[in-house]
Write a protein that holds these residues in place. Structure first.
Motif, mmCIF file in Angstrom:
data_model
loop_
_atom_site.group_PDB
_atom_site.id
_atom_site.type_symbol
_atom_site.label_atom_id
_atom_site.label_comp_id
_atom_site.label_asym_id
_atom_site.label_seq_id
_atom_site.Cartn_x
_atom_site.Cartn_y
_atom_site.Cartn_z
ATOM 1 N N LEU A 31 31.300 15.597 12.059
ATOM 2 C CA LEU A 31 32.048 16.817 11.806
ATOM 3 C C LEU A 31 31.441 18.026 12.506
ATOM 4 O O LEU A 31 32.151 18.916 12.917
ATOM 5 C CB LEU A 31 32.119 17.076 10.302
ATOM 6 N N LEU A 32 30.150 18.045 12.621
ATOM 7 C CA LEU A 32 29.510 19.206 13.218
ATOM 8 C C LEU A 32 29.968 19.422 14.652
ATOM 9 O O LEU A 32 30.288 20.525 15.043
ATOM 10 C CB LEU A 32 27.990 19.022 13.176
ATOM 11 N N VAL A 33 30.027 18.386 15.428
ATOM 12 C CA VAL A 33 30.320 18.564 16.843
ATOM 13 C C VAL A 33 31.794 18.812 17.112
ATOM 14 O O VAL A 33 32.153 19.189 18.211
ATOM 15 C CB VAL A 33 29.859 17.325 17.644
ATOM 16 N N PHE A 34 32.640 18.626 16.121
ATOM 17 C CA PHE A 34 34.069 18.820 16.329
ATOM 18 C C PHE A 34 34.556 20.198 15.904
ATOM 19 O O PHE A 34 35.688 20.534 16.128
ATOM 20 C CB PHE A 34 34.872 17.749 15.575
ATOM 21 N N PHE A 35 33.700 20.984 15.268
ATOM 22 C CA PHE A 35 34.145 22.299 14.824
ATOM 23 C C PHE A 35 34.133 23.285 15.993
ATOM 24 O O PHE A 35 33.246 23.242 16.832
ATOM 25 C CB PHE A 35 33.230 22.838 13.723
ATOM 26 N N TRP A 51 18.641 13.197 5.040
ATOM 27 C CA TRP A 51 18.477 14.654 5.056
ATOM 28 C C TRP A 51 17.852 15.137 6.354
ATOM 29 O O TRP A 51 18.227 16.189 6.889
ATOM 30 C CB TRP A 51 17.612 15.086 3.874
ATOM 31 N N ASP A 52 16.863 14.409 6.867
ATOM 32 C CA ASP A 52 16.167 14.862 8.070
ATOM 33 C C ASP A 52 17.116 14.972 9.255
ATOM 34 O O ASP A 52 17.064 15.952 10.017
ATOM 35 C CB ASP A 52 15.028 13.892 8.408
ATOM 36 N N LEU A 53 17.989 13.981 9.415
ATOM 37 C CA LEU A 53 18.939 14.007 10.524
ATOM 38 C C LEU A 53 19.873 15.197 10.413
ATOM 39 O O LEU A 53 20.143 15.892 11.400
ATOM 40 C CB LEU A 53 19.748 12.698 10.541
ATOM 41 N N VAL A 54 20.349 15.458 9.201
ATOM 42 C CA VAL A 54 21.263 16.575 8.983
ATOM 43 C C VAL A 54 20.544 17.910 9.216
ATOM 44 O O VAL A 54 21.084 18.827 9.836
ATOM 45 C CB VAL A 54 21.846 16.525 7.562
ATOM 46 N N GLU A 55 19.319 18.010 8.723
ATOM 47 C CA GLU A 55 18.572 19.263 8.881
ATOM 48 C C GLU A 55 18.317 19.567 10.356
ATOM 49 O O GLU A 55 18.444 20.719 10.800
ATOM 50 C CB GLU A 55 17.251 19.177 8.122
ATOM 51 N N LEU A 56 17.987 18.546 11.128
ATOM 52 C CA LEU A 56 17.778 18.741 12.561
ATOM 53 C C LEU A 56 19.059 19.199 13.243
ATOM 54 O O LEU A 56 19.036 20.059 14.123
ATOM 55 C CB LEU A 56 17.275 17.440 13.190
ATOM 56 N N GLU A 57 20.186 18.620 12.833
ATOM 57 C CA GLU A 57 21.456 19.014 13.427
ATOM 58 C C GLU A 57 21.788 20.460 13.093
ATOM 59 O O GLU A 57 22.290 21.219 13.928
ATOM 60 C CB GLU A 57 22.557 18.075 12.934
ATOM 61 N N CYS A 58 21.515 20.850 11.838
ATOM 62 C CA CYS A 58 21.751 22.239 11.437
ATOM 63 C C CYS A 58 20.877 23.202 12.245
ATOM 64 O O CYS A 58 21.326 24.268 12.662
ATOM 65 C CB CYS A 58 21.476 22.414 9.945
ATOM 66 N N GLN A 59 19.620 22.818 12.453
ATOM 67 C CA GLN A 59 18.722 23.660 13.235
ATOM 68 C C GLN A 59 19.216 23.797 14.675
ATOM 69 O O GLN A 59 19.100 24.862 15.284
ATOM 70 C CB GLN A 59 17.313 23.065 13.212
ATOM 71 N N ARG A 60 19.767 22.707 15.212
ATOM 72 C CA ARG A 60 20.272 22.754 16.578
ATOM 73 C C ARG A 60 21.426 23.744 16.688
ATOM 74 O O ARG A 60 21.509 24.515 17.645
ATOM 75 C CB ARG A 60 20.719 21.349 17.016
ATOM 76 N N TRP A 61 22.315 23.713 15.694
ATOM 77 C CA TRP A 61 23.431 24.650 15.703
ATOM 78 C C TRP A 61 22.958 26.085 15.472
ATOM 79 O O TRP A 61 23.489 27.020 16.058
ATOM 80 C CB TRP A 61 24.459 24.241 14.640
ATOM 81 N N ALA A 62 21.983 26.249 14.591
ATOM 82 C CA ALA A 62 21.468 27.591 14.315
ATOM 83 C C ALA A 62 20.845 28.208 15.569
ATOM 84 O O ALA A 62 20.935 29.413 15.793
ATOM 85 C CB ALA A 62 20.443 27.524 13.186
ATOM 86 N N ILE A 68 24.682 28.908 9.846
ATOM 87 C CA ILE A 68 24.881 27.653 9.116
ATOM 88 C C ILE A 68 23.875 27.543 7.977
ATOM 89 O O ILE A 68 22.702 27.893 8.140
ATOM 90 C CB ILE A 68 24.755 26.454 10.075
ATOM 91 N N LYS A 69 24.343 27.117 6.819
ATOM 92 C CA LYS A 69 23.475 26.972 5.648
ATOM 93 C C LYS A 69 23.304 25.494 5.326
ATOM 94 O O LYS A 69 24.269 24.738 5.305
ATOM 95 C CB LYS A 69 24.057 27.700 4.436
ATOM 96 N N TYR A 70 22.079 25.118 5.056
ATOM 97 C CA TYR A 70 21.749 23.738 4.717
ATOM 98 C C TYR A 70 21.423 23.683 3.225
ATOM 99 O O TYR A 70 20.442 24.252 2.778
ATOM 100 C CB TYR A 70 20.553 23.286 5.552
ATOM 101 N N GLU A 71 22.292 23.038 2.449
ATOM 102 C CA GLU A 71 22.136 22.996 0.997
ATOM 103 C C GLU A 71 22.091 21.541 0.523
ATOM 104 O O GLU A 71 22.887 20.710 0.979
ATOM 105 C CB GLU A 71 23.317 23.688 0.297
#
Length: 441
Positions: A31-35, A51-62, A68-71
């Motif tokens: 979903l991240l890459v399609f927005f 969680w680690d994979l998602v957190e890294l992806e969020c950091q890349r977008w940030a 982007i908020k990581y909750e």
């Protein structure tokens, strides 16, 4: 997620606010890459794992300037409903008007919001815009082809009819955009059943809200390809609606905001016929009554009831997937086997028995089998009988086989042709030779 359309082709819509919820996460953060990437603020509410994979992806977008908020939450209480309820508690959600919901294996197109949001903006009485599912792995095995046939009928007929006639249908739990005000008015997400999506849809409908289904808007996703995962999914999808019907039947009857005809549609057509009677009658008639009449020749089923009407209903159900019409016989046999589990789950839901609130996340393999290291592939997998044998299917298969033999020797109606085929289907699924098998390593 906050969307600012003031500088876009939708500038006449003004400021729109969104929240995006990820209710579960498995392998790939599609979903991240399609927005779209401009002036967005993402809020991810993740139910579980990686969680680690998602957190890294969020950091890349940030790092690209995306707000982007990581909750995460520290428990799994309430499962999917609990995750959604927890996400709605965050302070910034108060500034949002709509929430789009996707399961982890769903891959929306870049223009998904452009094609759904205007319905909500221009029609204040609409609470939900639901898109259709498109299956990326329908050709993976015969079992996924069978699932495609069943779900295509659901989307092409049931959802379309509900949307066009009563502006009501069951929310599919994903690939939809909700008006947050409607969620709040309906009482929010509840975890009293395993179908929190349907629960919310029924309550919102009783408050007078309307739904829109967009059959032309398709969101890619994955079907469960292992028999074990599919059985768990069908248990939840059959048990949950029956249990919800038990809890809400009187509430629907007493409701004064919707018309009598809509009440009849929800109680009789949506719940009673499709969610309860269909499962129980299919199993009782095809797997109990027909074979038993072979042993009791005094009981005779008229041809119109045993052959003609079921054949017409089956053909009408299958026309939604014309490319699979040649698999019609396999689909009938497969659905009759699955009716065993659906009927059992329906009774558990109605009686609120032991497994009524059982929630097992549906396993989706994705590319897992293709990307395993070759060293692991070289290891000989361990085989456990319990992984492949299913006693219920084998028991029913043995009964049908016995009835087929008896009819072949003494009967006159030639039911043995159907009974042999159905018995073979039960044996094949009972021994686990259906779907993709993933051995324990």
């Amino acid at each position: 997620m906050h969307f600012y359309f003031s500088n876009s082709k939708f500038s006449h819509l003004g400021l729109l606010s969104f929240s995006f919820f990820f209710t579960k996460f498995q392998k790939r953060p599609h979903l991240l890459v399609f927005f779209p990437l401009f002036l967005f603020k993402f809020h991810l509410f993740l139910q579980s794992v990686i969680w680690d994979l998602v957190e890294l992806e969020c950091q890349r977008w940030a790092s690209k300037g995306i707000n982007i908020k990581y909750e995460i939450r520290d428990n799994r209480n309430g499962y999917k409903a609990g995750a959604l309820k927890e996400g709605m508690k965050h302070s910034y959600v108060k500034h949002c008007d709509f929430v789009a919901i996707f399961d982890a294996d769903f891959q929306p197109e870049p223009d998904f919001l452009w094609r759904t949001v205007p319905f909500l903006v221009h029609n204040p009485e609409i609470a939900l815009v639901q898109a259709r599912w498109k299956f990326v792995n329908s050709d993976e095995c015969l079992m996924t082809r069978m699932q495609e046939m069943s779900l295509d009928y659901h989307f092409k007929v049931e959802q379309e009819v509900g949307s066009s006639t009563y502006a009501f249908f069951g929310f599919n739990g994903t690939a939809g955009v909700w008006r947050i005000a409607a969620i709040s008015e309906a009482g929010g997400w509840k975890d009293r059943t395993t179908v929190e999506d349907m629960d919310l849809a029924v309550r919102a409908s009783l408050k007078g809200w309307k739904f829109v289904y967009l059959g032309h808007l398709k969101v890619k996703n994955e079907l469960p390809s292992t028999f074990k995962a599919y059985r768990y999914q069908q248990h939840r999808w059959s048990c949950g609606p029956a249990n919800l019907f038990r809890k809400m039947a009187m509430e629907i009857i007493r409701n004064k905001k919707v018309s009598l005809w809509k009440k009849v549609h929800v109680i009789y057509n949506f719940f009673f016929v499709r969610k309860i009677i269909a499962h129980i009658v299919t199993f009782i008639f095809y797997c109990v009554v027909i074979p038993t009449t072979v042993l009791v020749p005094e009981v005779e089923i008229p041809k119109w009831g045993a052959v003609y009407i079921p054949s017409i209903i089956t053909l009408l159900n299958a026309v939604g997937t014309p490319r699979s019409l040649h698999l019609l016989v396999f689909w009938i046999l497969f659905e009759n086997v699955m009716s065993l589990h659906r009927a059992k789950a329906t009774m558990i839901g109605l009686l609120e028995a032991g497994r009524v609130n059982e929630w097992v996340v549906t396993e989706k393999l994705g590319d897992a089998l293709k990307t395993k290291p070759s060293i692991k592939a070289a290891k000989k997998p361990r085989f456990r009988i319990g992984d492949r044998l299913h006693v219920l299917e084998l028991g029913i298969g043995a009964y049908l086989f016995f009835c087929a033999c008896y009819d072949f020797a003494f009967g006159k109606n030639h039911y043995f042709i159907y009974l042999y085929l159905q018995a073979i289907a039960f044996f094949i699924m009972g021994f686990g030779y259906v779907g993709t098998f993933v051995p324990n390593s």
